[in-house]
Design an enzyme around this catalytic site. Structure first.
Site, PDB file in Angstrom:
ATOM      1  N   LYS A  73      34.013  31.884  38.079  1.00 61.65           N
ATOM      2  CA  LYS A  73      35.473  31.848  38.027  1.00 61.65           C
ATOM      3  C   LYS A  73      36.119  31.701  39.407  1.00 61.65           C
ATOM      4  O   LYS A  73      37.246  31.219  39.516  1.00 61.65           O
ATOM      5  CB  LYS A  73      36.007  33.084  37.311  1.00 61.65           C
ATOM      6  CG  LYS A  73      35.638  33.109  35.836  1.00 61.65           C
ATOM      7  CD  LYS A  73      36.304  34.249  35.102  1.00 61.65           C
ATOM      8  CE  LYS A  73      35.990  34.168  33.616  1.00 61.65           C
ATOM      9  NZ  LYS A  73      36.755  35.157  32.836  1.00 61.65           N
ATOM     10  N   ASP A 106      42.931  34.366  30.743  1.00 60.69           N
ATOM     11  CA  ASP A 106      42.492  35.748  30.545  1.00 60.69           C
ATOM     12  C   ASP A 106      43.637  36.720  30.810  1.00 60.69           C
ATOM     13  O   ASP A 106      43.820  37.711  30.094  1.00 60.69           O
ATOM     14  CB  ASP A 106      41.336  36.097  31.487  1.00 60.69           C
ATOM     15  CG  ASP A 106      40.050  35.375  31.146  1.00 60.69           C
ATOM     16  OD1 ASP A 106      39.826  35.112  29.951  1.00 60.69           O
ATOM     17  OD2 ASP A 106      39.275  35.085  32.065  1.00 60.69           O
ATOM     18  N   GLY A 137      35.168  41.097  40.026  1.00 61.25           N
ATOM     19  CA  GLY A 137      35.067  39.650  39.912  1.00 61.25           C
ATOM     20  C   GLY A 137      36.293  39.033  39.267  1.00 61.25           C
ATOM     21  O   GLY A 137      37.375  39.638  39.212  1.00 61.25           O
ATOM     22  N   GLY A 138      36.121  37.820  38.752  1.00 59.05           N
ATOM     23  CA  GLY A 138      37.255  37.073  38.210  1.00 59.05           C
ATOM     24  C   GLY A 138      37.961  37.762  37.068  1.00 59.05           C
ATOM     25  O   GLY A 138      39.202  37.814  37.019  1.00 59.05           O
ATOM     26  N   MET A 139      37.205  38.310  36.109  1.00 58.09           N
ATOM     27  CA  MET A 139      37.847  38.982  34.982  1.00 58.09           C
ATOM     28  C   MET A 139      38.529  40.268  35.426  1.00 58.09           C
ATOM     29  O   MET A 139      39.606  40.619  34.933  1.00 58.09           O
ATOM     30  CB  MET A 139      36.825  39.269  33.888  1.00 58.09           C
ATOM     31  CG  MET A 139      37.426  39.895  32.644  1.00 58.09           C
ATOM     32  SD  MET A 139      38.643  38.841  31.800  1.00 58.09           S
ATOM     33  CE  MET A 139      37.558  37.873  30.753  1.00 58.09           C
TER      34      MET A 139
END
Length: 274
Positions: free
Chosen positions: A70, A106, A131-133
């Site tokens: 991501k 998201d 991280g990305g999430m």
């Protein structure tokens, strides 16, 4: 999905370290129901740069991006929209005639789910991961009015940076923290992964929480979610996240917005065993 694939059929795809059939079944179900000349396929790769180059070169209309890419895809796209640039994380790429435009759906899914489940912004929280999430989760929580929280991450660079960006605190482990909201944004509990059978926090922390939110989408009933249900805690699952964010991706790829009922049917179908 069209009854016959031709040279004019639009291809959309996903890139994931551990591909599943969820997105494939979700999108193809709606293509069939809405009579759209599209087809969707899941892929993995060992070369994300070459994979994104293929999206551009082959005219693939849309590409969903999952962990661990991501952030890695950011230098590979031509434009970062506000939803992706604000949190420096990409989960959706749209190919507009060779120009790759990045989005993050998201964020919207997480924020909508917090509201629809009635999670109070006065609750303190712990987001597991950096991280990305996790970036999408912390941004969504902050923008929804949550002011007291921790980013819990072992990474001593990305963890503190994410917490500081939004005015929260960082911890390298949950330790004695007992937040009202636990949000898991790590791969722990993901089917097929090395920690598929693990719970990312001590059982005592789940017992002390009011809400447990696991963004892991496969399986829908992760070990964390199962434990939270056993303890009668409010749960929000990754299956809900993936349905909402996939619906927004569908709109970006096709320009068609399905009804809530169609999204619900597609989501249910996506989780059935073929």
């Amino acid at each position: 999905m069209t009854e016959r694939i031709t040279k004019d059929t639009q291809l959309c795809m996903s890139l994931s370290a551990r591909p599943s059939n969820i997105g494939t079944r979700f999108h193809n179900y709606l293509y069939r129901e809405l009579g759209l000349d599209y087809v969707y396929k899941a892929f993995t790769t060992s070369d994300i740069t070459a994979a994104i180059g293929g999206v551009r070169a082959l005219g693939i209309r849309g590409c969903a991006i999952s962990m661990p890419w991501k952030e890695e895809v950011i230098p590979l796209v031509d434009q970062m929209t506000e939803s992706a640039a604000a949190i420096e994380s990409v989960n959706t790429i749209v190919n507009d005639d060779g120009r790759l435009v990045a989005y993050n759906t998201d964020y919207l899914a997480i924020r909508n789910l917090l509201a629809s489940h009635g999670v109070s912004p006065s609750d303190d929280f712990a987001v597991l991961g950096s991280g990305g999430m996790a970036k999408a989760a912390v941004a969504a929580l902050t923008d929804a009015g949550f002011t007291h929280g921790h980013v819990v991450a072992r990474n001593s660079q990305s963890g503190p940076a994410l917490a500081a960006k939004y005015g929260h605190r960082w911890a390298d482990s949950l330790g004695d923290l007992r937040p009202a909201l636990i949000l898991n944004a790590t791969p722990i509990g993901m089917a097929g992964g090395p920690q598929a059978d693990e719970v990312p926090v001590p059982p005592a922390a789940v017992e002390a929480a009011r809400t447990v939110f696991d963004v892991v989408a496969f399986p829908a009933e992760t070990p964390l979610i199962r434990l939270a249900r056993e303890l009668d805690r409010r749960v929000i699952t990754g299956a809900e996240v993936i349905a909402l964010q996939a619906a927004e991706q569908f709109v970006l790829y096709t320009g068609v917005r399905p009804s809530d009922e169609q999204v619900a049917r597609a989501s249910a179908y996506s989780r059935e065993t073929p």
